[in-house]
Write a protein that holds these residues in place. Structure first.
Motif, PDB file in Angstrom:
ATOM      1  N   VAL A 198     -39.504  99.115 -38.703  1.00  0.00           N
ATOM      2  CA  VAL A 198     -39.129  97.699 -38.659  1.00  0.00           C
ATOM      3  C   VAL A 198     -39.641  97.024 -39.933  1.00  0.00           C
ATOM      4  N   PRO A 199     -38.847  96.203 -40.608  1.00  0.00           N
ATOM      5  CA  PRO A 199     -39.316  95.532 -41.825  1.00  0.00           C
ATOM      6  C   PRO A 199     -40.533  94.648 -41.549  1.00  0.00           C
ATOM      7  N   VAL A 200     -41.581  94.821 -42.355  1.00  0.00           N
ATOM      8  CA  VAL A 200     -42.761  93.963 -42.303  1.00  0.00           C
ATOM      9  C   VAL A 200     -42.847  93.296 -43.672  1.00  0.00           C
ATOM     10  N   ARG A 201     -42.545  92.009 -43.718  1.00  0.00           N
ATOM     11  CA  ARG A 201     -42.398  91.314 -44.999  1.00  0.00           C
ATOM     12  C   ARG A 201     -43.604  90.422 -45.275  1.00  0.00           C
ATOM     13  N   TYR A 202     -43.992  90.360 -46.539  1.00  0.00           N
ATOM     14  CA  TYR A 202     -45.102  89.511 -46.979  1.00  0.00           C
ATOM     15  C   TYR A 202     -44.552  88.259 -47.642  1.00  0.00           C
ATOM     16  N   LEU A 203     -45.135  87.108 -47.286  1.00  0.00           N
ATOM     17  CA  LEU A 203     -44.767  85.851 -47.917  1.00  0.00           C
ATOM     18  C   LEU A 203     -46.027  85.164 -48.432  1.00  0.00           C
ATOM     19  N   ASP A 204     -46.054  84.878 -49.713  1.00  0.00           N
ATOM     20  CA  ASP A 204     -47.151  84.106 -50.305  1.00  0.00           C
ATOM     21  C   ASP A 204     -46.863  82.629 -50.048  1.00  0.00           C
ATOM     22  N   SER A 205     -47.574  82.038 -49.074  1.00  0.00           N
ATOM     23  CA  SER A 205     -47.350  80.638 -48.727  1.00  0.00           C
ATOM     24  C   SER A 205     -48.460  79.732 -49.257  1.00  0.00           C
ATOM     25  N   SER A 206     -49.191  80.231 -50.269  1.00  0.00           N
ATOM     26  CA  SER A 206     -50.201  79.395 -50.905  1.00  0.00           C
ATOM     27  C   SER A 206     -49.521  78.382 -51.811  1.00  0.00           C
ATOM     28  N   GLY A 207     -50.275  77.457 -52.322  1.00  0.00           N
ATOM     29  CA  GLY A 207     -49.695  76.462 -53.212  1.00  0.00           C
ATOM     30  C   GLY A 207     -49.865  75.060 -52.670  1.00  0.00           C
ATOM     31  N   PRO A 208     -49.221  74.091 -53.288  1.00  0.00           N
ATOM     32  CA  PRO A 208     -49.419  72.676 -52.939  1.00  0.00           C
ATOM     33  C   PRO A 208     -49.095  72.337 -51.496  1.00  0.00           C
ATOM     34  N   GLN A 209     -48.147  73.074 -50.878  1.00  0.00           N
ATOM     35  CA  GLN A 209     -47.731  72.754 -49.516  1.00  0.00           C
ATOM     36  C   GLN A 209     -48.589  73.441 -48.468  1.00  0.00           C
ATOM     37  N   ALA A 210     -49.512  74.317 -48.883  1.00  0.00           N
ATOM     38  CA  ALA A 210     -50.364  75.038 -47.936  1.00  0.00           C
ATOM     39  C   ALA A 210     -51.425  74.095 -47.391  1.00  0.00           C
ATOM     40  N   GLY A 211     -52.089  74.500 -46.339  1.00  0.00           N
ATOM     41  CA  GLY A 211     -53.166  73.672 -45.831  1.00  0.00           C
ATOM     42  C   GLY A 211     -53.431  73.795 -44.349  1.00  0.00           C
ATOM     43  N   ALA A 233     -52.209  75.822 -40.343  1.00  0.00           N
ATOM     44  CA  ALA A 233     -51.479  76.918 -39.692  1.00  0.00           C
ATOM     45  C   ALA A 233     -50.016  76.552 -39.513  1.00  0.00           C
ATOM     46  N   GLY A 234     -49.752  75.270 -39.194  1.00  0.00           N
ATOM     47  CA  GLY A 234     -48.375  74.829 -39.022  1.00  0.00           C
ATOM     48  C   GLY A 234     -47.562  74.986 -40.288  1.00  0.00           C
ATOM     49  N   ALA A 235     -48.156  74.619 -41.436  1.00  0.00           N
ATOM     50  CA  ALA A 235     -47.454  74.764 -42.713  1.00  0.00           C
ATOM     51  C   ALA A 235     -47.166  76.226 -43.003  1.00  0.00           C
ATOM     52  N   SER A 236     -48.123  77.093 -42.700  1.00  0.00           N
ATOM     53  CA  SER A 236     -47.944  78.520 -42.945  1.00  0.00           C
ATOM     54  C   SER A 236     -46.853  79.106 -42.058  1.00  0.00           C
ATOM     55  N   ARG A 237     -46.846  78.707 -40.792  1.00  0.00           N
ATOM     56  CA  ARG A 237     -45.800  79.179 -39.883  1.00  0.00           C
ATOM     57  C   ARG A 237     -44.423  78.698 -40.331  1.00  0.00           C
ATOM     58  N   ASN A 238     -44.337  77.435 -40.682  1.00  0.00           N
ATOM     59  CA  ASN A 238     -43.048  76.887 -41.114  1.00  0.00           C
ATOM     60  C   ASN A 238     -42.516  77.613 -42.342  1.00  0.00           C
ATOM     61  N   ALA A 239     -43.406  77.926 -43.278  1.00  0.00           N
ATOM     62  CA  ALA A 239     -42.977  78.630 -44.487  1.00  0.00           C
ATOM     63  C   ALA A 239     -42.356  79.977 -44.130  1.00  0.00           C
ATOM     64  N   GLY A 240     -42.981  80.684 -43.195  1.00  0.00           N
ATOM     65  CA  GLY A 240     -42.471  81.987 -42.807  1.00  0.00           C
ATOM     66  C   GLY A 240     -41.152  81.932 -42.080  1.00  0.00           C
ATOM     67  N   THR A 241     -40.936  80.875 -41.293  1.00  0.00           N
ATOM     68  CA  THR A 241     -39.698  80.818 -40.512  1.00  0.00           C
ATOM     69  C   THR A 241     -38.477  80.533 -41.372  1.00  0.00           C
ATOM     70  N   VAL A 242     -38.674  80.175 -42.628  1.00  0.00           N
ATOM     71  CA  VAL A 242     -37.527  80.037 -43.537  1.00  0.00           C
ATOM     72  C   VAL A 242     -36.773  81.362 -43.639  1.00  0.00           C
ATOM     73  N   LEU A 243     -37.496  82.476 -43.449  1.00  0.00           N
ATOM     74  CA  LEU A 243     -36.906  83.806 -43.569  1.00  0.00           C
ATOM     75  C   LEU A 243     -36.226  84.278 -42.277  1.00  0.00           C
ATOM     76  N   VAL A 244     -36.355  83.516 -41.205  1.00  0.00           N
ATOM     77  CA  VAL A 244     -35.822  83.940 -39.908  1.00  0.00           C
ATOM     78  C   VAL A 244     -34.307  83.804 -39.879  1.00  0.00           C
ATOM     79  N   GLN A 245     -33.621  84.884 -39.492  1.00  0.00           N
ATOM     80  CA  GLN A 245     -32.163  84.878 -39.359  1.00  0.00           C
ATOM     81  C   GLN A 245     -31.730  85.347 -37.976  1.00  0.00           C
ATOM     82  N   SER A 246     -32.678  85.400 -37.045  1.00  0.00           N
ATOM     83  CA  SER A 246     -32.374  85.882 -35.700  1.00  0.00           C
ATOM     84  C   SER A 246     -32.274  84.723 -34.716  1.00  0.00           C
ATOM     85  N   GLU A 247     -31.811  85.019 -33.518  1.00  0.00           N
ATOM     86  CA  GLU A 247     -31.602  83.987 -32.506  1.00  0.00           C
ATOM     87  C   GLU A 247     -32.902  83.451 -31.933  1.00  0.00           C
TER      88      GLU A 247
END
Length: 276
Positions: A56-69, A71-85
């Motif tokens: 199963v693909p296990v993908r890494y996302l660097d969510s550091s940067g100005p928008q980090a801070g 857990a909610g911001a980190s989760r939201n960043a990752g869900t940009v990659l979601v293409q499932s139902e």
């Protein structure tokens, strides 16, 4: 979808609990996204190894940067990659039982709900975890979290995005905030009354439990949902703040409503596809 923040050993075990799911015939795991708000090369290496070892693909996302801070911001960043139902979240220091996804997805689909929630327990005796009940409304959950955390629910991706995801500003109670907004919006949920998620009690988490950041977060959350709060709710939240302030010390601001400064955290997530 898994947010993470410098806990590589725990992260590897959390991901393993996802990859080890007994999915049955009706659920397909589309992938795992690890959202790292530190942008750590060591964490990236851990994820690369897990990806190489998994079908199963296990993908890494660097969510550091100005928008980090948070857990909610980190989760939201990752869900940009979601293409499932469907989308599910797991904190990097929690674990799923092997049938977590199969049981929660079945409950969601069978009842045609927007999300499904399972019960959570701690890995250390003496820690009591709330167990969510069916049929709650926003006013029932706005003060006391009924047992809805960032690791024990599966939600329709469209519903999650319709809510705008997690509040990226809240440093605490972002899971409870999501539940309040979901119920206020009329979303429905199913409960799986089984202990399918393990919250791991560990020194790193305990050291960050009572801090100025948490105190500010409680105040910010209360301000956001003031219209829903009863007098009893306000007393409860003030009690939480007072408990933290006793540890933070006399230097903490005395005022209940205060301006807040938010600092960081991280999260991990899982992408799901509903079987046909």
């Amino acid at each position: 979808m898994i947010p993470t923040h410098g806990r590589d050993r725990l992260l590897a075990e959390a991901v393993a609990s996802v990859l080890g799911q007994d999915l049955g015939t009706d659920v397909r795991l589309r992938g795992v996204v690890v959202s790292d708000d530190l942008g750590s090369a060591a964490t990236q290496a851990v994820v690369a190894r897990l990806h190489a070892e998994s079908d199963v693909p296990v993908r890494y996302l660097d969510s550091s940067g100005p928008q980090a801070g948070t857990a909610g911001a980190s989760r939201n960043a990752g869900t940009v990659l979601v293409q499932s139902e469907l989308v599910a979240f797991l904190d990097d220091d929690d674990l799923w039982e092997p049938d977590f996804l199969r049981r929660t997805v079945a409950a969601l689909v069978e009842g045609d709900h927007d999300f499904a929630v399972a019960w959570t327990h701690a890995d250390e005796p003496g820690y009591r975890m709330a167990r969510i009940a069916p049929g709650l409304g926003a006013k029932d959950v706005v003060a006391r979290n009924p047992g809805f955390v960032g690791s024990n629910f599966v939600m329709r991706t469209a519903a999650f995005r319709g809510l705008g995801g997690f509040d990226p500003v809240l440093p605490v109670s972002n899971d409870k905030d999501l539940l309040v907004r979901a119920l206020s919006a009329g979303l429905t949920y199913a409960v799986v009354p089984e202990l399918l998620v393990t919250n791991r009690v560990h020194a790193q988490g305990q050291l960050t439990d009572k801090t100025q950041r948490r105190l500010d977060g409680i105040r910010l959350y209360a301000r956001k949902h003031d219209a829903l709060l009863t007098r009893s709710d306000r007393r409860y939240l003030r009690g939480q703040a007072a408990d933290v302030r006793r540890v933070v010390g006399a230097s903490a601001p005395v005022r209940w409503w205060s301006t807040v400064t938010v600092v960081g955290h991280r999260a991990v997530g899982v992408l799901l596809g509903e079987g046909r």
